[in-house]
Design an enzyme around this catalytic site. Sequence first.
Site, PDB file in Angstrom:
ATOM      1  N   CYS A  94       9.968  -8.789 -13.084  1.00 48.78           N
ATOM      2  CA  CYS A  94       8.571  -8.362 -13.320  1.00 48.78           C
ATOM      3  C   CYS A  94       8.257  -8.322 -14.808  1.00 48.78           C
ATOM      4  CB  CYS A  94       8.286  -7.003 -12.687  1.00 48.78           C
ATOM      5  SG  CYS A  94       8.499  -6.977 -10.919  1.00 48.78           S
ATOM      6  N   ASP A 120       5.572   3.895 -21.038  1.00 46.39           N
ATOM      7  CA  ASP A 120       6.118   3.550 -19.730  1.00 46.39           C
ATOM      8  C   ASP A 120       7.569   4.026 -19.742  1.00 46.39           C
ATOM      9  OD1 ASP A 120       7.427   2.394 -17.632  1.00 46.39           O
ATOM     10  OD2 ASP A 120       6.596   0.390 -17.915  1.00 46.39           O
ATOM     11  N   LYS A 146      13.567   5.918  -9.223  1.00 47.94           N
ATOM     12  CA  LYS A 146      14.536   5.482 -10.224  1.00 47.94           C
ATOM     13  C   LYS A 146      15.325   6.671 -10.774  1.00 47.94           C
ATOM     14  CE  LYS A 146      11.520   1.666 -11.620  1.00 47.94           C
ATOM     15  NZ  LYS A 146      12.079   0.500 -10.925  1.00 47.94           N
ATOM     16  N   GLN A 157      12.137   3.581 -17.045  1.00 50.11           N
ATOM     17  CA  GLN A 157      13.583   3.390 -17.228  1.00 50.11           C
ATOM     18  C   GLN A 157      14.215   4.455 -18.121  1.00 50.11           C
ATOM     19  OE1 GLN A 157      15.300   1.393 -15.462  1.00 50.11           O
ATOM     20  NE2 GLN A 157      13.714   0.055 -14.632  1.00 50.11           N
ATOM     21  N   HIS A 217       6.981  -4.582 -18.813  1.00 45.27           N
ATOM     22  CA  HIS A 217       7.001  -4.825 -17.361  1.00 45.27           C
ATOM     23  C   HIS A 217       5.568  -5.111 -16.929  1.00 45.27           C
ATOM     24  CE1 HIS A 217       7.213  -3.650 -13.079  1.00 45.27           C
ATOM     25  NE2 HIS A 217       8.519  -3.723 -13.160  1.00 45.27           N
TER      26      HIS A 217
HETATM   27  N1  PLP Z   1       7.902  -0.103 -15.760  1.00 39.72           N
HETATM   28  C1  PLP Z   1       9.201  -0.386 -15.842  1.00 39.72           C
HETATM   29  C2  PLP Z   1       9.845  -0.479 -17.190  1.00 39.72           C
HETATM   30  C3  PLP Z   1       9.943  -0.600 -14.679  1.00 39.72           C
HETATM   31  O1  PLP Z   1      11.247  -0.903 -14.763  1.00 39.72           O
HETATM   32  C4  PLP Z   1       9.291  -0.498 -13.426  1.00 39.72           C
HETATM   33  C5  PLP Z   1      10.030  -0.761 -12.174  1.00 39.72           C
HETATM   34  O2  PLP Z   1      10.911  -1.567 -12.103  1.00 39.72           O
HETATM   35  C6  PLP Z   1       7.943  -0.173 -13.394  1.00 39.72           C
HETATM   36  C7  PLP Z   1       7.281   0.011 -14.577  1.00 39.72           C
HETATM   37  C8  PLP Z   1       7.203  -0.051 -12.109  1.00 39.72           C
HETATM   38  O3  PLP Z   1       7.638   1.031 -11.375  1.00 39.72           O
HETATM   39  P1  PLP Z   1       7.139   1.285  -9.882  1.00 39.72           P
HETATM   40  O4  PLP Z   1       7.350  -0.006  -9.151  1.00 39.72           O
HETATM   41  O5  PLP Z   1       8.006   2.382  -9.389  1.00 39.72           O
HETATM   42  O6  PLP Z   1       5.692   1.649  -9.959  1.00 39.72           O
END
Ligand code: PLP
Length: 415
Positions: free
Chosen positions: A371, A205, A231, A208, A128
Amino acid sequence: MSAPPPALDLTAIRADFPVLCQRVHDRPLVYLDNAATSQTPSAVIDTLRTYYETYNANIHRGLHVLSERATAEYEAARRRVAGFVNAAHAHEVIFTRGTTEAVNLVARSWGDAHVNAGDDILLTELEHHSNLVPWQMLAKRRGATLRYVPISPEGRIDLEAYARMFGPRTRLVAVTHMSNVLGVITPAARIVQIARANGVPVLLDAAQSVPHLAVDVQALDADFVAFSGHKVLGPTGIGALYAKEAWLEAMDPLFGGGSMIRTVELHESSWAGLPEKFEGGTPNIAGAIGLGAAVDYVQNVGIDAVTAHEDALTERALAMLSDLDGVRVLGPQDTTDRGGVISFTVDGVHPHDVGTLLDADGIAVRAGHHCAQPLMRKLGVAATVRASLYLYNSPHEVDALAEGVARAKAFFDEH
Ligand code: PLP
């Protein structure tokens, strides 16, 4: 073998989520955009309401009853979140705005101190933007190089290639625990093991993974783990960075300001202990307390039962979508090491159009690059439709999705 987790009481769970019992475009809402933001149970909404109605106050400062209660609840929330991911100490959990801020905190506070010109950072092709752009920024600041572990066509990390990519200048591995596009669950424990054998720390990360499967940071042995509250049934604008105590002790804070200092002189300051050192300024007090209630909710349901429920729904969705003519599901085609994030394309129909037609049926999905533009390029698609599941989704909703996609396809075939 341990007994399978009990089936979820879906009727009771759905009754806990007021937002779900509404109609959208005169159809019952089918909410399948959980990878973007999950819905909020009454327990969390009530917790936020109680905070604002009875003890809204700044923490760690006032000598009055409200402030003392707010401080106690905020720190209790930290303990809840720490317990949820099995951190050894509550002070290893730093509240952030979410995953993005948590990764940026590490890239700045840890990265600027440990990454130098000529060093390497290992990422994967799955990431992401939140686990990619902060490292690009660090690499630019420090003259380092980003190297990407390749993935297979279905999105599996090539572990052999990964093991070969370590060199004397490798400083960090930053990898997703579950892809927000393909649902792939990465072999995090093995990834950490290989990095550890090379003396390299790992950031996971877990945006998810934490909401959908048991994440035990001690068992995984990851150095840094980032996730978001919204989430995992929590409010927006709150999340956490878990980091091993030794790293946090050694790292400089990112934000200077109130609450994170021990003493301040005119020309220098000394830092407070953990976790305050990393939480300069007034934090999202209500959000953190709400997140504590959210992880309690998930724990009460049982995270293994949540995973099992989502596995069953994912299996159903994969079978139904793959059965449709012209529909291509990306990523793994079964539920082995795969979560309930299902990306697909429909021949001859732009993903945005599929999303719009599904919305007209009351079905909320996401369409776009999610993203993850480099991953989309690797997969050879500009965009996908993404349906993502959570504990309150039902088999009936999966059927509604498949029927909606079939209708969208038929509509475009005719026009
Ligand atoms: N990493 C992953 C795998 C994600 O799915 C997301 C959000 O969609 C993020 C990072 C970023 O999260 P946040 O926008 O809550 O900071």
